[in-house]
Design a protein around this motif. Structure first.
Motif, PDB file in Angstrom:
ATOM      1  N   ASP A  77       4.909  -7.860  -5.374  1.00  0.00           N
ATOM      2  CA  ASP A  77       5.179  -6.512  -5.358  1.00  0.00           C
ATOM      3  C   ASP A  77       4.429  -5.370  -5.811  1.00  0.00           C
ATOM      4  OD1 ASP A  77       5.917  -5.515  -8.091  1.00  0.00           O
ATOM      5  OD2 ASP A  77       7.464  -7.125  -7.772  1.00  0.00           O
ATOM      6  N   LEU A  78       4.074  -4.273  -5.528  1.00  0.00           N
ATOM      7  CA  LEU A  78       3.117  -3.316  -5.649  1.00  0.00           C
ATOM      8  C   LEU A  78       3.115  -3.216  -7.336  1.00  0.00           C
ATOM      9  CD1 LEU A  78       0.843  -1.398  -4.751  1.00  0.00           C
ATOM     10  CD2 LEU A  78       2.632   0.369  -4.751  1.00  0.00           C
ATOM     11  N   TYR A  79       4.048  -3.130  -7.946  1.00  0.00           N
ATOM     12  CA  TYR A  79       4.101  -2.763  -9.287  1.00  0.00           C
ATOM     13  C   TYR A  79       3.391  -4.367 -10.157  1.00  0.00           C
ATOM     14  CZ  TYR A  79       7.178  -0.056  -6.871  1.00  0.00           C
ATOM     15  OH  TYR A  79       7.977   0.676  -5.910  1.00  0.00           O
ATOM     16  N   THR A  80       3.907  -5.328  -9.764  1.00  0.00           N
ATOM     17  CA  THR A  80       3.440  -6.461 -10.424  1.00  0.00           C
ATOM     18  C   THR A  80       1.821  -6.349 -10.213  1.00  0.00           C
ATOM     19  OG1 THR A  80       5.258  -7.795 -10.223  1.00  0.00           O
ATOM     20  CG2 THR A  80       3.398  -9.025 -10.652  1.00  0.00           C
ATOM     21  N   VAL A  82      -0.145  -3.717  -9.652  1.00  0.00           N
ATOM     22  CA  VAL A  82      -0.712  -2.822 -10.391  1.00  0.00           C
ATOM     23  C   VAL A  82      -0.823  -3.213 -11.903  1.00  0.00           C
ATOM     24  CG1 VAL A  82      -0.791  -0.430 -10.981  1.00  0.00           C
ATOM     25  CG2 VAL A  82      -0.514  -1.102  -8.602  1.00  0.00           C
ATOM     26  N   LEU A  83       0.348  -3.450 -12.561  1.00  0.00           N
ATOM     27  CA  LEU A  83       0.443  -3.605 -14.028  1.00  0.00           C
ATOM     28  C   LEU A  83       0.528  -4.907 -14.549  1.00  0.00           C
ATOM     29  CD1 LEU A  83       4.043  -1.542 -14.100  1.00  0.00           C
ATOM     30  CD2 LEU A  83       1.583  -0.756 -14.414  1.00  0.00           C
ATOM     31  N   GLU A 145      11.022   8.556  -6.079  1.00  0.00           N
ATOM     32  CA  GLU A 145       9.797   7.530  -5.825  1.00  0.00           C
ATOM     33  C   GLU A 145       8.501   8.141  -4.998  1.00  0.00           C
ATOM     34  OE1 GLU A 145      11.747   3.225  -5.724  1.00  0.00           O
ATOM     35  OE2 GLU A 145      12.067   4.481  -4.190  1.00  0.00           O
ATOM     36  N   PHE A 149       4.818   8.961  -6.690  1.00  0.00           N
ATOM     37  CA  PHE A 149       3.563   8.346  -5.838  1.00  0.00           C
ATOM     38  C   PHE A 149       2.869   9.580  -5.660  1.00  0.00           C
ATOM     39  CE2 PHE A 149       5.608   4.440  -4.780  1.00  0.00           C
ATOM     40  CZ  PHE A 149       4.559   3.429  -5.274  1.00  0.00           C
TER      41      PHE A 149
END
Length: 162
Positions: A77-80, A82-83, A145, A149
């Motif tokens: 997923d995008l969050y994983t 990125v972070l 959300e 963004f």
């Protein structure tokens, strides 16, 4: 014809040839084109010759095989991405957890040495396993959300958020 899992673990097949039943052991690490010799099971004559079976390994819906190496696309997923964080990676020997560093991109490849296919005639040795990240962009965003963004986009571009 065998599955990739059968090529990974080895397999046993029973074939009917005329009035004879033949037990065939498919070796660990078999690949398309591997020949399995059945001594004395071939054509009739004074002495029966050998029968050669040619193995075909079916394509797998998840894994791609390149020699003794295996490749898999791993959705993240995008969050994983990125972070940073962990993702689960399916292998033929079981599931692994993979640490994803922050700011990872689609296509980032992780090599897991010795986690690929067993080598034919040397089953204790294995090829490598390659996990290719595929970053998934979220869909069906809530209004909040979308706002977040937009704020992030504004921060990146140095402009005020709308």
């Amino acid at each position: 014809e065998i599955s990739l899992e059968e090529a990974y673990n080895g397999a046993r097949r029973t074939l009917q040839r005329g009035d004879k039943r033949l037990d065939v052991n498919i070796p660990v690490g078999a690949r398309t084109g591997t020949k399995v010799r059945m001594a004395g099971a071939g054509g009739a004559g004074q002495t029966a010759g050998d029968l050669f079976l040619v193995i075909t390994v079916r394509a797998h819906p998840i894994y791609r095989r390149d020699g003794d190496d295996l490749h898999v696309d791993v959705p993240v997923d995008l969050y994983t991405a990125v972070l940073g964080g962990e993702v689960r990676v399916p292998t033929l020997a079981g599931e692994l957890k993979l640490a994803v560093p922050a700011e990872s991109q689609t296509g980032k490849t992780f090599r897991l040495s010795g986690r690929g296919m067993p080598k034919l005639r040397a089953a204790s040795e294995h090829g490598d396993f390659y996990a290719h990240l595929v970053v998934r962009v979220p869909t069906e965003l809530t209004e909040r959300e979308r706002q977040l963004f937009a704020e992030l986009a504004a921060l990146r571009s140095g402009q005020a958020a709308p």
